[in-house]
Design a protein around this motif. Structure first.
Motif, PDB file in Angstrom:
ATOM      1  N   THR A   1      12.717   8.494  32.844  1.00  0.00           N
ATOM      2  CA  THR A   1      14.123   8.684  32.480  1.00  0.00           C
ATOM      3  C   THR A   1      14.615  10.096  32.732  1.00  0.00           C
ATOM      4  OG1 THR A   1      13.537   9.196  30.198  1.00  0.00           O
ATOM      5  CG2 THR A   1      14.017   6.885  30.724  1.00  0.00           C
ATOM      6  N   ASP A   2      13.702  11.044  32.918  1.00  0.00           N
ATOM      7  CA  ASP A   2      14.110  12.445  33.100  1.00  0.00           C
ATOM      8  C   ASP A   2      13.909  12.948  34.531  1.00  0.00           C
ATOM      9  OD1 ASP A   2      11.381  12.363  33.075  1.00  0.00           O
ATOM     10  OD2 ASP A   2      11.115  14.075  31.736  1.00  0.00           O
ATOM     11  N   ASP A   3      13.913  12.060  35.502  1.00  0.00           N
ATOM     12  CA  ASP A   3      13.692  12.400  36.909  1.00  0.00           C
ATOM     13  C   ASP A   3      15.008  12.825  37.555  1.00  0.00           C
ATOM     14  OD1 ASP A   3      13.096  12.545  39.602  1.00  0.00           O
ATOM     15  OD2 ASP A   3      12.120  10.589  39.687  1.00  0.00           O
ATOM     16  N   SER A   4      15.119  14.089  37.886  1.00  0.00           N
ATOM     17  CA  SER A   4      16.369  14.594  38.483  1.00  0.00           C
ATOM     18  C   SER A   4      16.584  14.092  39.909  1.00  0.00           C
ATOM     19  CB  SER A   4      16.389  16.121  38.455  1.00  0.00           C
ATOM     20  OG  SER A   4      15.331  16.634  39.237  1.00  0.00           O
ATOM     21  N   SER A   5      15.536  13.576  40.556  1.00  0.00           N
ATOM     22  CA  SER A   5      15.701  13.056  41.917  1.00  0.00           C
ATOM     23  C   SER A   5      16.075  11.574  41.935  1.00  0.00           C
ATOM     24  CB  SER A   5      14.416  13.262  42.731  1.00  0.00           C
ATOM     25  OG  SER A   5      13.384  12.393  42.298  1.00  0.00           O
ATOM     26  N   LEU A   6      16.130  10.936  40.769  1.00  0.00           N
ATOM     27  CA  LEU A   6      16.422   9.500  40.687  1.00  0.00           C
ATOM     28  C   LEU A   6      17.859   9.209  41.086  1.00  0.00           C
ATOM     29  CD1 LEU A   6      15.365   6.687  39.843  1.00  0.00           C
ATOM     30  CD2 LEU A   6      16.279   7.167  37.573  1.00  0.00           C
ATOM     31  N   ARG A   7      18.002   8.234  41.963  1.00  0.00           N
ATOM     32  CA  ARG A   7      19.324   7.786  42.401  1.00  0.00           C
ATOM     33  C   ARG A   7      19.399   6.278  42.193  1.00  0.00           C
ATOM     34  NH1 ARG A   7      23.198   9.020  47.114  1.00  0.00           N
ATOM     35  NH2 ARG A   7      24.084   6.956  47.460  1.00  0.00           N
ATOM     36  N   ILE A   8      20.499   5.817  41.610  1.00  0.00           N
ATOM     37  CA  ILE A   8      20.724   4.388  41.373  1.00  0.00           C
ATOM     38  C   ILE A   8      21.863   3.924  42.271  1.00  0.00           C
ATOM     39  CG2 ILE A   8      21.378   2.622  39.690  1.00  0.00           C
ATOM     40  CD1 ILE A   8      18.667   3.936  39.105  1.00  0.00           C
ATOM     41  N   ASP A   9      21.628   2.856  43.023  1.00  0.00           N
ATOM     42  CA  ASP A   9      22.660   2.277  43.886  1.00  0.00           C
ATOM     43  C   ASP A   9      22.758   0.784  43.614  1.00  0.00           C
ATOM     44  OD1 ASP A   9      23.353   4.591  45.669  1.00  0.00           O
ATOM     45  OD2 ASP A   9      21.209   4.447  46.134  1.00  0.00           O
ATOM     46  N   TRP A  10      23.981   0.289  43.612  1.00  0.00           N
ATOM     47  CA  TRP A  10      24.241  -1.143  43.466  1.00  0.00           C
ATOM     48  C   TRP A  10      24.720  -1.697  44.799  1.00  0.00           C
ATOM     49  CZ3 TRP A  10      23.176  -4.212  39.366  1.00  0.00           C
ATOM     50  CH2 TRP A  10      22.903  -3.583  38.161  1.00  0.00           C
TER      51      TRP A  10
END
Length: 90
Positions: free
Chosen positions: A16-25
């Motif tokens: 939950t604390d990953d600054s590189s995480l990207r969410i796309d729909w």
């Protein structure tokens, strides 16, 4: 799902604390944009897509894709929305 009703999709991601995480729909394989009736939430690993109301044209496959420096993961759901006229003949 009847026409005019709300729709809610959700999932969880880690870390939950990953600054590189990207969410796309995506909708039917294409990027899905938010608008006046569509909202997304990305809050401490809780991911959601909400539509205030749906139309038959919203029927199809919805994909949530999470990407970070270590790879990609995705989950899919299918929505079928029946038009008001279609429900009369069922």
């Amino acid at each position: 799902m009847p026409e005019g009703g709300p729709v809610h999709f959700d999932c969880r991601v880690e870390p939950t604390d990953d600054s590189s995480l990207r969410i796309d729909w995506f909708f039917n394989g294409r990027p899905f944009a938010t608008g006046s009736r569509v909202r997304t939430i990305n809050d401490f690993g809780y991911i959601s897509l909400d539509m205030d109301y749906v139309y038959p044209r919203d029927s199809g496959e919805y994909t949530c894709r999470a990407t970070n420096n270590w790879g990609t993961a995705s989950t899919k759901a299918r929505l079928t929305c029946k038009g008001k006229d279609e429900r009369l003949f069922m």
